[in-house]
Design a protein around this motif. Structure first.
Motif, mmCIF file in Angstrom:
data_model
loop_
_atom_site.group_PDB
_atom_site.id
_atom_site.type_symbol
_atom_site.label_atom_id
_atom_site.label_comp_id
_atom_site.label_asym_id
_atom_site.label_seq_id
_atom_site.Cartn_x
_atom_site.Cartn_y
_atom_site.Cartn_z
ATOM 1 N N TYR A 99 0.841 -1.202 0.000
ATOM 2 C CA TYR A 99 0.000 0.000 0.000
ATOM 3 C C TYR A 99 0.878 1.254 0.000
ATOM 4 O O TYR A 99 0.654 2.188 -0.780
ATOM 5 C CB TYR A 99 -0.917 0.013 1.219
ATOM 6 C CG TYR A 99 -2.325 -0.462 0.942
ATOM 7 C CD1 TYR A 99 -3.323 0.419 0.551
ATOM 8 C CD2 TYR A 99 -2.659 -1.801 1.075
ATOM 9 C CE1 TYR A 99 -4.616 -0.004 0.297
ATOM 10 C CE2 TYR A 99 -3.952 -2.248 0.819
ATOM 11 C CZ TYR A 99 -4.934 -1.344 0.441
ATOM 12 O OH TYR A 99 -6.199 -1.776 0.178
ATOM 13 N N ILE A 128 0.886 3.859 -3.143
ATOM 14 C CA ILE A 128 0.380 5.205 -2.841
ATOM 15 C C ILE A 128 1.457 6.245 -3.147
ATOM 16 O O ILE A 128 1.177 7.286 -3.758
ATOM 17 C CB ILE A 128 -0.091 5.293 -1.379
ATOM 18 C CG1 ILE A 128 -1.366 4.459 -1.178
ATOM 19 C CG2 ILE A 128 -0.346 6.751 -0.979
ATOM 20 C CD1 ILE A 128 -1.758 4.270 0.272
ATOM 21 N N TRP A 140 0.728 9.011 -5.682
ATOM 22 C CA TRP A 140 0.404 10.234 -4.938
ATOM 23 C C TRP A 140 1.685 10.713 -4.254
ATOM 24 O O TRP A 140 1.881 10.486 -3.054
ATOM 25 C CB TRP A 140 -0.709 9.941 -3.925
ATOM 26 C CG TRP A 140 -1.212 11.132 -3.150
ATOM 27 C CD1 TRP A 140 -0.968 12.448 -3.366
ATOM 28 C CD2 TRP A 140 -2.056 11.068 -1.991
ATOM 29 N NE1 TRP A 140 -1.591 13.223 -2.427
ATOM 30 C CE2 TRP A 140 -2.280 12.399 -1.569
ATOM 31 C CE3 TRP A 140 -2.644 10.033 -1.273
ATOM 32 C CZ2 TRP A 140 -3.053 12.700 -0.450
ATOM 33 C CZ3 TRP A 140 -3.416 10.325 -0.164
ATOM 34 C CH2 TRP A 140 -3.627 11.651 0.238
ATOM 35 N N ALA A 170 -4.779 0.375 -2.989
ATOM 36 C CA ALA A 170 -3.772 1.429 -2.931
ATOM 37 C C ALA A 170 -3.974 2.449 -4.044
ATOM 38 O O ALA A 170 -3.845 3.664 -3.826
ATOM 39 C CB ALA A 170 -2.378 0.818 -3.010
ATOM 40 N N ALA A 203 -4.833 6.478 -3.465
ATOM 41 C CA ALA A 203 -4.045 7.555 -4.082
ATOM 42 C C ALA A 203 -4.913 8.433 -4.976
ATOM 43 O O ALA A 203 -4.795 9.674 -4.941
ATOM 44 C CB ALA A 203 -2.903 6.942 -4.896
#
Length: 497
Positions: A20, A24, A28, A484, A488
Motif C-alpha cells: 500500500y 500510494i 500520490w 492502494a 491515491a
C-alpha cells in the motif's frame, strides 16, 4: 516530536501494508504516510529477511524478537515426538516453532487450528517462505476480471522481486521435473506445467538473498520523517470513526497505558487475518462477516528419497488446476536433527501437498473483551471444525503425495505420510473477506474498502474470499494494489479540491 496527523495511516508493516505504501507513493507523491508497527525493528535493513542472517544462533535470537510481545522461546522437539511424527502421528514439532501457538488449545481432535503471531518491522515479510506462485482459477476472486487480476499479479511480482528460479540452473531438479511433467502436464496450459517454484529472491554466488519488505518499500525508507515514517513498538488501540468515515487512530507505546490520538485522511488496517479483525472489533466496527469464514489449506507432508549422488538444490512446484485442486511444493529436506532410517540411502526430498479446506461461516475468530492480549486488545481464539469434504480431499491428497514420491524415487523409509493441523501453513484467510456486494457475507468491496466507510481499508490474506491451495502472499499483495490505487486517486482529488 510525532506529527499529530497524516494523509494515510497504515497499521501493520508486513508485505501488504508495505505494498500500500509503495503504490500510494508512486501514484500520490505528496502523500504523508505513517506506518504503525506493534513490534520492534530487529534488523539494520528495515524489513529485511531473517534467513539472510547466516549466524544461526543470532538468527534464533532475532526469531524470538520477531514475535513482538510473545517472546517465550519454544522447546526443542523430543525424540519421542519425532518418533510419533515418523509413525504418522500428530506433528508435535509445530508446537515448538518460534511464535506458533495452537489457537484453540485443548481441542486435540479435528478442531485443532494452528495460528501465528509476528510483530516486528516487516511483519511476516521477515519470516515468510518467499514462495510467489500464481493462484489457480478456483482460487481467484470471481468478480475481478481475469485481465485486471493478471495485471495486478505482475505488479505484485515486481514489488516482491520475484525470480522464476533463484536456485537454478539445477540439472537434478530439471530431470525430476521432466519426470513429474510426463505425469502431470497433459491437459494443462503451459503456465500450469510442473516448474521451478518462483520465489522473492535474488540469486548470488553464495545462494539467494531472500526478499523481505525492505525490497517492497524500496526508497521510501530514505524519505524524511515528514513524508514517510514507521513508528515501531507502537500499538494501535482503536480506529476513531464518525458517520462512515475513519477520522484517526488511538496509539500507545507497546506495553504502556498512555495513549495519544493521530488524525488521518485514510486508515488502512494491514495486520494479519487474526489481528486485522481484532482491531476492527476493538474499534466497534463489527460487520456481520467480521472474523467469520476463517479458512486455510491443509499441508500433507511426505518425505521421498531421490537416488542421486549430486545434491538437488532447487525448489519445484506442481500448480493446482481445476482437475487437481492441490498445489505441491518439492524441495530438498534437511534431516540433520531428525532420526533417520538406516534404509535411507539417497537424498531426502521434502514435499508439501496443499489441500484446500471447505469455507464455512461458522468457522471464525472469537474475541474476549474481558481479557486483553499484550497489545491491549481483546484476546483471540479460533473456532473451527473439519468438514466431511475436507476428510475426503485429504485422502486424495495423501494418494497424490505417494504418487509424487514414487515418481521422484520412492517414499522415504521410516517416514509416514502425515497431515499437519490446519492453519500450520500460516496462510489463513477470509476473516475480512471481500465481496461483490454488501449482503452480510463480506467485510469489504473488491478494492478492500470496508463496507459503509469512505476511507477505511483492510489488507492481507484475510481479504481473500476463496479456497486456496497456494502460498498467498503474491495474491494478497496483488489485491492490495487495487485498494492502494484507489486511496491515491481519492487523495489527489481531495488535495485538488
Amino acid at each position: 516530536m510525532i506529527d499529530q496527523n497524516a494523509d494515510v495511516v497504515i497499521v501493520g508493516s508486513g508485505p501488504t501494508g508495505s505494498a500500500y505504501a509503495r503504490i500510494i507513493r508512486r501514484d500520490w507523491p505528496e502523500a504523508r504516510i505513517l506506518m504503525v508497527e506493534a513490534g520492534p525493528q530487529i534488523l539494520p535493513e528495515i524489513g529485511g529477511h531473517l534467513d539472510n542472517v547466516l549466524d544461526l544462533d543470532k538468527r534464533a535470537e532475532l526469531e524470538i524478537l520477531a514475535q513482538g510481545g510473545d517472546r517465550s522461546p519454544r522447546l526443542s522437539i523430543s525424540k519421542e515426538e519425532w518418533e510419533a511424527r515418523r509413525a504418522g502421528g500428530f506433528d508435535a514439532s509445530l508446537l515448538r516453532r518460534s511464535g506458533l501457538f495452537i489457537a484453540n488449545e485443548g481441542d486435540d481432535g479435528d478442531g485443532l487450528f494452528a495460528g501465528f503471531s509476528a510483530a516486528n518491522v516487516g511483519g511476516m515479510g521477515t519470516k515468510w517462505s518467499t514462495g510467489t506462485p500464481t493462484p489457480s482459477q478456483a482460487e481467484r476472486v470471481p468478480f475481478i476480471a481475469a485481465d485486471e487480476l493478471d495485471a495486478a499479479l505482475r505488479v505484485a511480482e515486481g514489488l516482491l522481486g520475484t525470480h522464476k528460479d533463484p536456485r537454478g540452473p539445477d540439472p537434478i531438479a530439471a530431470a525430476m521435473r521432466e519426470r513429474l511433467g510426463a505425469a502431470f502436464n497433459p491437459g494443462r496450459s503451459p503456465d500450469r506445467f510442473v516448474q521451478p517454484m518462483p520465489m522473492a529472491a535474488t540469486p548470488g554466488p553464495n545462494g539467494p538473498r531472500w526478499h523481505g519488505t525492505d525490497v517492497i518499500l524500496g526508497d521510501l525508507v530514505k524519505e524524511p520523517d515528514t513524508s514517510f515514517r514507521i513508528l515501531a513498538e507502537t500499538t494501535c488501540r482503536r480506529i476513531n470513526h464518525d458517520n462512515g468515515r475513519a477520522t484517526g487512530v488511538v496509539l500507545a507505546r507497546t506495553g504502556e497505558d498512555a495513549t495519544w490520538t493521530l488524525s488521518a485522511g485514510t486508515v488502512i488496517v494491514a495486520c494479519d487475518a487474526l489481528h486485522t479483525p481484532q482491531l476492527l472489533h476493538a474499534s466497534g466496527i463489527r460487520p456481520a462477516a467480521l472474523g467469520r469464514y476463517i479458512n486455510d489449506h491443509y499441508i500433507v507432508s511426505q518425505i521421498a528419497e531421490l537416488d542421486t549422488d549430486v545434491p538437488m538444490r532447487a525448489m519445484s512446484w506442481i500448480p493446482a488446476t481445476n482437475e487437481l485442486p492441490f498445489s505441491v511444493t518439492i524441495a530438498p529436506a534437511s534431516l540433520h536433527t531428525m532420526p533417520k532410517s538406516s534404509e535411507l540411502g539417497g537424498q531426502p526430498i521434502g514435499m508439501g501437498v496443499f489441500c484446500p479446506a471447505d469455507i464455512d461461516e461458522k468457522n471464525h475468530v472469537a474475541f474476549d473483551d474481558a481479557k486483553l492480549d499484550w497489545r491491549g486488545l481483546p484476546a483471540i481464539s479460533i473456532r473451527w471444525t473439519q468438514s466431511e469434504g475436507d476428510r475426503e480431499r485429504l485422502e486424495w491428497a495423501k494418494q497424490t503425495a505417494l504418487k509424487v514420491a514414487e515418481i521422484i524415487g520412492r517414499p522415504a523409509p521410516g517416514f509416514a505420510t502425515f497431515v499437519q493441523p490446519v492453519g500450520s501453513s500460516l496462510h489463513y484467510q477470509g476473516t475480512v473477506r471481500m465481496g461483490e456486494r454488501d449482503d452480510g457475507t463480506s467485510v469489504c468491496d473488491r478494492n478492500s474498502r470496508v463496507w459503509g466507510f469512505d476511507n477505511l481499508y483492510v489488507a492481507g490474506n484475510g481479504v481473500i474470499p476463496t479456497v486456496t491451495a497456494t502460498n498467498p502472499t503474491l495474491y494478497s499483495v496483488a489485491l492490495a494494489t487495487f485498494g492502494a490505487r484507489q486511496v491515491a486517486r481519492e487523495g489527489r482529488q481531495r488535495q485538488a479540491a
